[in-house]
Motif scaffolding. Structure first.
Motif, PDB file in Angstrom:
ATOM      1  N   ALA A 158      10.740  45.526  64.640  1.00  0.00           N
ATOM      2  CA  ALA A 158      11.329  44.225  63.992  1.00  0.00           C
ATOM      3  C   ALA A 158      12.194  43.179  64.860  1.00  0.00           C
ATOM      4  O   ALA A 158      11.996  41.790  64.421  1.00  0.00           O
ATOM      5  CB  ALA A 158      12.523  44.790  62.978  1.00  0.00           C
ATOM      6  N   ALA A 159      12.888  43.664  65.715  1.00  0.00           N
ATOM      7  CA  ALA A 159      13.467  42.644  66.560  1.00  0.00           C
ATOM      8  C   ALA A 159      12.540  41.631  67.236  1.00  0.00           C
ATOM      9  O   ALA A 159      12.554  40.763  67.435  1.00  0.00           O
ATOM     10  CB  ALA A 159      14.722  43.313  67.499  1.00  0.00           C
ATOM     11  N   ALA A 160      11.316  42.439  67.818  1.00  0.00           N
ATOM     12  CA  ALA A 160      10.271  41.685  68.489  1.00  0.00           C
ATOM     13  C   ALA A 160       9.695  40.575  67.587  1.00  0.00           C
ATOM     14  O   ALA A 160       9.329  39.506  68.149  1.00  0.00           O
ATOM     15  CB  ALA A 160       9.406  42.617  69.114  1.00  0.00           C
ATOM     16  N   LEU A 161       9.553  41.017  66.402  1.00  0.00           N
ATOM     17  CA  LEU A 161       8.924  40.062  65.418  1.00  0.00           C
ATOM     18  C   LEU A 161       9.670  39.079  65.294  1.00  0.00           C
ATOM     19  O   LEU A 161       9.064  37.876  65.018  1.00  0.00           O
ATOM     20  CB  LEU A 161       8.624  40.608  64.327  1.00  0.00           C
ATOM     21  CG  LEU A 161       7.366  41.726  64.111  1.00  0.00           C
ATOM     22  CD1 LEU A 161       7.542  42.598  62.756  1.00  0.00           C
ATOM     23  CD2 LEU A 161       6.350  40.933  64.506  1.00  0.00           C
ATOM     24  N   GLY A 188      14.052  39.002  72.822  1.00  0.00           N
ATOM     25  CA  GLY A 188      13.254  39.535  74.197  1.00  0.00           C
ATOM     26  C   GLY A 188      13.815  40.820  74.542  1.00  0.00           C
ATOM     27  O   GLY A 188      14.475  41.229  73.773  1.00  0.00           O
ATOM     28  N   PRO A 189      13.270  41.388  75.625  1.00  0.00           N
ATOM     29  CA  PRO A 189      13.956  42.761  76.005  1.00  0.00           C
ATOM     30  C   PRO A 189      15.096  42.871  76.205  1.00  0.00           C
ATOM     31  O   PRO A 189      15.708  43.985  75.976  1.00  0.00           O
ATOM     32  CB  PRO A 189      12.692  42.937  77.379  1.00  0.00           C
ATOM     33  CG  PRO A 189      11.660  42.106  77.384  1.00  0.00           C
ATOM     34  CD  PRO A 189      12.248  40.931  76.324  1.00  0.00           C
ATOM     35  N   VAL A 190      15.698  41.805  76.879  1.00  0.00           N
ATOM     36  CA  VAL A 190      16.981  41.878  77.150  1.00  0.00           C
ATOM     37  C   VAL A 190      18.038  42.038  75.978  1.00  0.00           C
ATOM     38  O   VAL A 190      18.853  42.737  75.733  1.00  0.00           O
ATOM     39  CB  VAL A 190      17.845  40.547  78.201  1.00  0.00           C
ATOM     40  CG1 VAL A 190      19.170  40.664  78.287  1.00  0.00           C
ATOM     41  CG2 VAL A 190      16.993  40.625  79.473  1.00  0.00           C
ATOM     42  N   ARG A 191      17.784  41.224  74.859  1.00  0.00           N
ATOM     43  CA  ARG A 191      18.329  41.200  73.849  1.00  0.00           C
ATOM     44  C   ARG A 191      18.295  42.306  72.955  1.00  0.00           C
ATOM     45  O   ARG A 191      19.125  42.700  72.363  1.00  0.00           O
ATOM     46  CB  ARG A 191      17.909  39.892  72.865  1.00  0.00           C
ATOM     47  CG  ARG A 191      18.517  38.596  73.602  1.00  0.00           C
ATOM     48  CD  ARG A 191      18.127  37.325  72.405  1.00  0.00           C
ATOM     49  NE  ARG A 191      18.849  37.539  70.968  1.00  0.00           N
ATOM     50  CZ  ARG A 191      18.608  36.834  70.055  1.00  0.00           C
ATOM     51  NH1 ARG A 191      17.620  35.704  70.222  1.00  0.00           N
ATOM     52  NH2 ARG A 191      19.324  37.050  69.021  1.00  0.00           N
ATOM     53  N   PHE A 215      17.652  45.118  74.275  1.00  0.00           N
ATOM     54  CA  PHE A 215      18.548  46.121  74.943  1.00  0.00           C
ATOM     55  C   PHE A 215      19.825  46.074  74.777  1.00  0.00           C
ATOM     56  O   PHE A 215      20.776  47.048  74.273  1.00  0.00           O
ATOM     57  CB  PHE A 215      18.321  46.052  76.297  1.00  0.00           C
ATOM     58  CG  PHE A 215      19.141  47.078  77.350  1.00  0.00           C
ATOM     59  CD1 PHE A 215      18.879  48.350  77.539  1.00  0.00           C
ATOM     60  CD2 PHE A 215      20.364  46.630  77.837  1.00  0.00           C
ATOM     61  CE1 PHE A 215      19.551  49.143  78.208  1.00  0.00           C
ATOM     62  CE2 PHE A 215      21.216  47.463  78.649  1.00  0.00           C
ATOM     63  CZ  PHE A 215      20.864  48.615  78.685  1.00  0.00           C
ATOM     64  N   VAL A 216      20.418  44.905  74.458  1.00  0.00           N
ATOM     65  CA  VAL A 216      22.168  44.774  74.449  1.00  0.00           C
ATOM     66  C   VAL A 216      22.180  44.947  72.780  1.00  0.00           C
ATOM     67  O   VAL A 216      23.334  45.736  72.555  1.00  0.00           O
ATOM     68  CB  VAL A 216      22.216  43.336  74.733  1.00  0.00           C
ATOM     69  CG1 VAL A 216      23.803  43.230  74.164  1.00  0.00           C
ATOM     70  CG2 VAL A 216      22.139  42.992  76.304  1.00  0.00           C
ATOM     71  N   HIS A 217      21.531  44.650  71.899  1.00  0.00           N
ATOM     72  CA  HIS A 217      21.901  44.415  70.694  1.00  0.00           C
ATOM     73  C   HIS A 217      21.177  45.852  69.900  1.00  0.00           C
ATOM     74  O   HIS A 217      21.591  46.171  68.533  1.00  0.00           O
ATOM     75  CB  HIS A 217      21.515  43.264  69.772  1.00  0.00           C
ATOM     76  CG  HIS A 217      22.079  42.129  70.287  1.00  0.00           C
ATOM     77  ND1 HIS A 217      23.435  41.669  69.966  1.00  0.00           N
ATOM     78  CD2 HIS A 217      21.633  41.239  71.032  1.00  0.00           C
ATOM     79  CE1 HIS A 217      23.868  40.724  70.727  1.00  0.00           C
ATOM     80  NE2 HIS A 217      22.504  40.311  71.342  1.00  0.00           N
ATOM     81  N   ILE A 218      20.326  46.477  70.404  1.00  0.00           N
ATOM     82  CA  ILE A 218      19.641  47.641  69.790  1.00  0.00           C
ATOM     83  C   ILE A 218      19.673  48.990  70.537  1.00  0.00           C
ATOM     84  O   ILE A 218      20.585  50.009  70.221  1.00  0.00           O
ATOM     85  CB  ILE A 218      18.157  47.662  69.282  1.00  0.00           C
ATOM     86  CG1 ILE A 218      17.958  46.163  68.665  1.00  0.00           C
ATOM     87  CG2 ILE A 218      17.301  48.821  68.946  1.00  0.00           C
ATOM     88  CD1 ILE A 218      16.763  45.913  68.107  1.00  0.00           C
ATOM     89  N   THR A 219      19.466  48.886  71.745  1.00  0.00           N
ATOM     90  CA  THR A 219      19.519  50.329  72.532  1.00  0.00           C
ATOM     91  C   THR A 219      20.735  50.678  72.747  1.00  0.00           C
ATOM     92  O   THR A 219      21.375  51.608  72.688  1.00  0.00           O
ATOM     93  CB  THR A 219      18.818  49.950  73.860  1.00  0.00           C
ATOM     94  OG1 THR A 219      17.430  49.667  73.406  1.00  0.00           O
ATOM     95  CG2 THR A 219      18.766  51.277  74.673  1.00  0.00           C
ATOM     96  N   VAL A 220      21.956  49.587  73.365  1.00  0.00           N
ATOM     97  CA  VAL A 220      23.232  49.973  73.729  1.00  0.00           C
ATOM     98  C   VAL A 220      23.846  50.542  72.456  1.00  0.00           C
ATOM     99  O   VAL A 220      24.356  51.689  72.391  1.00  0.00           O
ATOM    100  CB  VAL A 220      23.902  48.712  74.393  1.00  0.00           C
ATOM    101  CG1 VAL A 220      25.533  49.243  74.366  1.00  0.00           C
ATOM    102  CG2 VAL A 220      23.300  48.566  75.787  1.00  0.00           C
ATOM    103  N   PRO A 221      23.909  49.932  71.314  1.00  0.00           N
ATOM    104  CA  PRO A 221      24.625  50.458  70.107  1.00  0.00           C
ATOM    105  C   PRO A 221      24.041  51.687  69.685  1.00  0.00           C
ATOM    106  O   PRO A 221      24.928  52.673  69.181  1.00  0.00           O
ATOM    107  CB  PRO A 221      24.446  49.255  68.892  1.00  0.00           C
ATOM    108  CG  PRO A 221      24.234  47.881  69.867  1.00  0.00           C
ATOM    109  CD  PRO A 221      23.470  48.467  70.867  1.00  0.00           C
TER     110      PRO A 221
END
Length: 311
Positions: A207-210, A214-217, A219-225
């Motif tokens: 959903a974020a990619a759509l 990008g990969p950095v955003r 990572f910061v807003h999805i992966t880390v939380p």
């Protein structure tokens, strides 16, 4: 009712059956727990209690000693060697813990991709974990000594004009030990993060990619939380390990803990004070209790951060 027929079991009969031999053996589960509880008591609780008692005495290796109250604790708080070791341990924690929280996460993200041969890289990164700490220390000692690999390369490339004192300067020795600890722990905590990343829904990234992230955003807003609870766990575990570090400093710096003992940590000081025919067991026990309180404080801090994150 015929003579050979049986009477149906009434409430009293059913209750008696429920209170049979198996019901009366309330202690049966404790038989299975007894070996484990005995081992914990013998190798955990008893040594801890004995350490607490010894910390209030002037006991030595070959003598029982007498009661001195808080004398050992007052001596520790007035001992420059104790404060040097405590400062090194806290500095070790402040440097190593952020590295072991962030670098394994980045490494896990890199090796999470399902591409041919990625299993080899996962195994390669995990190899230092299964290697003996003594072997790892000896390898890095050969790499970092004055005529070792790193200094040889630096000198031939003319990066430095003289060998870097990785193992002969107290500050550089402590930094070198931190490097070894981080290198050895990367693969271990990478496995923790791989398990956490496996639970992150792929739909969130899609959903974020759509939406153009990008990969950095992502990572910061999805992966880390999503992996934040695991980050707190890794931080707590690595903090406890950092406060207990001994082997790296001992292998790289020798029995003195570097020049003048400037790279000694609290576990190193405990060993140095408590061993030998003149070992001061009581004083070493007091330092051990102070180290325990310091470790407990950081553990409770990590637990409080985890609870605050849940709320």
């Amino acid at each position: 009712m015929t003579r050979g027929s049986r009477r149906p079991a009434g409430p009293r009969t059913a209750g008696a059956a429920a209170r049979g031999p198996l019901h009366r053996r309330w202690w049966s589960p404790y038989l299975f727990l007894a070996p484990g509880l005995g081992a914990v008591a013998l190798f955990g609780l008893w040594p801890f209690a004995n350490t607490v008692v010894l910390s209030f005495t002037d006991a030595r290796i070959l003598t029982g000693g007498g009661f001195v109250g808080l004398g050992n604790y007052r001596r520790a708080l007035a001992d420059p060697d104790f404060w040097t070791a405590a400062g090194n341990s806290v500095l070790y924690l402040l440097v190593v813990v952020p590295c072991l929280v962030l670098l394994p996460l980045a490494l896990a993200v890199l090796v999470q991709a399902r591409v041919p041969g990625i299993g080899f890289f996962r195994s390669a990164y995990y190899t230092p974990v299964i290697a003996s700490a003594v072997v790892v220390g000896l390898v890095w000692q050969w790499v970092l000594r004055s005529d070792g690999l790193v200094n040889t390369v630096f000198l031939r490339l003319r990066i430095v004009s003289e060998p870097v004192p990785f193992l002969t300067d107290s500050t550089m020795l402590l930094v070198s030990a931190m490097l070894v600890t981080v290198w050895k722990g990367l693969g271990y905590y990478m496995v923790f993060y791989l398990a956490a990343l496996g639970n992150v829904p792929a739909s969130l990234h899609e959903a974020a990619a759509l939406d153009g992230a990008g990969p950095v955003r992502r990572f910061v807003h999805i992966t880390v939380p999503q992996v934040k609870p695991m980050m707190l766990l890794v931080g707590t575990l690595s903090a406890v390990s950092a406060l207990r570090v001994f082997t790296e400093v001992y292998i790289l710096g020798g029995e003195s803990g570097g020049p003048g003992g400037g790279a000694r940590t609290l576990p190193f000081l405990i060993r140095q004070v408590g061993l030998g025919f003149a070992g001061e067991t009581g004083y070493a026990s007091a330092i051990s209790l102070l180290l325990f309180l310091l470790t407990l404080a950081f553990s409770l801090l990590g637990r409080r951060l985890a609870r605050g994150d849940e709320t």
